[in-house]
Design a protein around this motif. Sequence first.
Motif, PDB file in Angstrom:
ATOM      1  N   ILE A   1       1.213  -1.225  -0.117  1.00  0.00           N
ATOM      2  CA  ILE A   1       0.229  -0.041   0.136  1.00  0.00           C
ATOM      3  C   ILE A   1       1.174   1.085   0.035  1.00  0.00           C
ATOM      4  CG2 ILE A   1      -0.464   0.121   2.596  1.00  0.00           C
ATOM      5  CD1 ILE A   1      -3.357   0.445   0.109  1.00  0.00           C
ATOM      6  N   GLU A   2       1.914   1.298   0.382  1.00  0.00           N
ATOM      7  CA  GLU A   2       2.727   2.723   0.593  1.00  0.00           C
ATOM      8  C   GLU A   2       3.203   2.720  -0.535  1.00  0.00           C
ATOM      9  OE1 GLU A   2       3.689   0.066   2.554  1.00  0.00           O
ATOM     10  OE2 GLU A   2       2.564   0.691   4.453  1.00  0.00           O
ATOM     11  N   VAL A   3       3.642   1.535  -1.578  1.00  0.00           N
ATOM     12  CA  VAL A   3       4.633   2.103  -2.958  1.00  0.00           C
ATOM     13  C   VAL A   3       3.011   2.424  -4.002  1.00  0.00           C
ATOM     14  CG1 VAL A   3       5.115   0.764  -5.104  1.00  0.00           C
ATOM     15  CG2 VAL A   3       6.618   0.796  -2.246  1.00  0.00           C
ATOM     16  N   PHE A   4       1.941   1.410  -3.352  1.00  0.00           N
ATOM     17  CA  PHE A   4       1.077   2.424  -4.452  1.00  0.00           C
ATOM     18  C   PHE A   4       0.284   3.771  -4.109  1.00  0.00           C
ATOM     19  CE2 PHE A   4      -3.612   3.405  -4.692  1.00  0.00           C
ATOM     20  CZ  PHE A   4      -4.440   2.840  -6.073  1.00  0.00           C
ATOM     21  N   PHE A   5       0.812   4.255  -2.383  1.00  0.00           N
ATOM     22  CA  PHE A   5       0.048   5.542  -2.525  1.00  0.00           C
ATOM     23  C   PHE A   5       1.289   6.635  -3.231  1.00  0.00           C
ATOM     24  CE2 PHE A   5      -3.648   4.333   0.490  1.00  0.00           C
ATOM     25  CZ  PHE A   5      -3.841   4.658  -0.509  1.00  0.00           C
ATOM     26  N   TYR A   6       2.243   5.878  -3.294  1.00  0.00           N
ATOM     27  CA  TYR A   6       3.475   6.914  -3.958  1.00  0.00           C
ATOM     28  C   TYR A   6       3.493   6.809  -5.216  1.00  0.00           C
ATOM     29  CZ  TYR A   6       8.479   8.161  -4.686  1.00  0.00           C
ATOM     30  OH  TYR A   6       8.808   8.914  -5.079  1.00  0.00           O
ATOM     31  N   VAL A   7       2.669   6.208  -6.000  1.00  0.00           N
ATOM     32  CA  VAL A   7       3.035   5.251  -6.981  1.00  0.00           C
ATOM     33  C   VAL A   7       2.146   6.467  -7.795  1.00  0.00           C
ATOM     34  CG1 VAL A   7       2.996   4.457  -8.891  1.00  0.00           C
ATOM     35  CG2 VAL A   7       4.789   3.090  -7.992  1.00  0.00           C
ATOM     36  N   PHE A   8       1.216   6.046  -7.522  1.00  0.00           N
ATOM     37  CA  PHE A   8      -0.144   6.732  -7.643  1.00  0.00           C
ATOM     38  C   PHE A   8      -0.557   8.231  -6.883  1.00  0.00           C
ATOM     39  CE2 PHE A   8      -1.273   2.758  -9.039  1.00  0.00           C
ATOM     40  CZ  PHE A   8      -1.739   3.029 -10.582  1.00  0.00           C
ATOM     41  N   THR A   9      -0.180   9.010  -6.439  1.00  0.00           N
ATOM     42  CA  THR A   9       0.440  10.300  -6.180  1.00  0.00           C
ATOM     43  C   THR A   9       1.717  11.081  -6.637  1.00  0.00           C
ATOM     44  OG1 THR A   9       0.230   9.987  -3.295  1.00  0.00           O
ATOM     45  CG2 THR A   9       1.473  11.595  -4.360  1.00  0.00           C
ATOM     46  N   ILE A  10       2.557   9.939  -7.450  1.00  0.00           N
ATOM     47  CA  ILE A  10       3.210  11.139  -8.305  1.00  0.00           C
ATOM     48  C   ILE A  10       1.932  11.139  -9.992  1.00  0.00           C
ATOM     49  CG2 ILE A  10       5.022  10.364 -10.173  1.00  0.00           C
ATOM     50  CD1 ILE A  10       6.691   9.354  -7.883  1.00  0.00           C
ATOM     51  N   ILE A  11       0.821   9.990 -10.057  1.00  0.00           N
ATOM     52  CA  ILE A  11       0.681   9.718 -11.162  1.00  0.00           C
ATOM     53  C   ILE A  11      -0.446  11.143 -11.365  1.00  0.00           C
ATOM     54  CG2 ILE A  11      -1.511   8.308 -13.122  1.00  0.00           C
ATOM     55  CD1 ILE A  11       0.917   6.401 -11.702  1.00  0.00           C
TER      56      ILE A  11
END
Length: 183
Positions: A104-114
């Motif tokens: 979930i941490e990587v998901f929110f990091y990647v999707f914040t950038i997107i």
Amino acid sequence: MMEHIFKFVLTLNSLLLSLMVFLVKEEIVINSLHPYISNLPNIITYILYFLVILIFTWLSMQLTNTLDTDEIDEGSISVIEPANDAFLPSYLGYFFVALSVPNIEVFFYVFTIICVFIFYSRISYFNPIFFLFGFNFYYIVNNKNIKVLLITRRQLKEPNNVVFNNLRRINNYTFMDMERQVP
């Protein structure tokens, strides 16, 4: 100011399906929250996820009433191009990213950038849930050779007689038409 809020809401809405895909992949379900609902099948959670996405999309459509209005006069459109297919590959890419992130941490990091990239892009408001509400996406080019994205329920083919009297301006390159299809 309202345009920025609406743009942010549309940007988040365009990524909610990806969040749902991630949550389903990770098997994050509501029946683990409380003993009384522990016997609920996982599909109930997945249906609730989808209902939340539908509600948020519907709410964003209701927010269009707060946006500035614009119009397109008859005879001012020179070209109409369907845009649905142009956005779908990018959107499917979001799904593949959601399926491949490990936590979930990587998901929110990647999707914040997107999310930031989508927010600052000119026309990336594609949300496949709009299809369920009867919307289509079109590129239209006016007589001044300016290309804009139009989100509308109408089926557009011939540019000659198309008139829009009550468009909602998301930005200078994206407009939403809330009128129903005229028979």
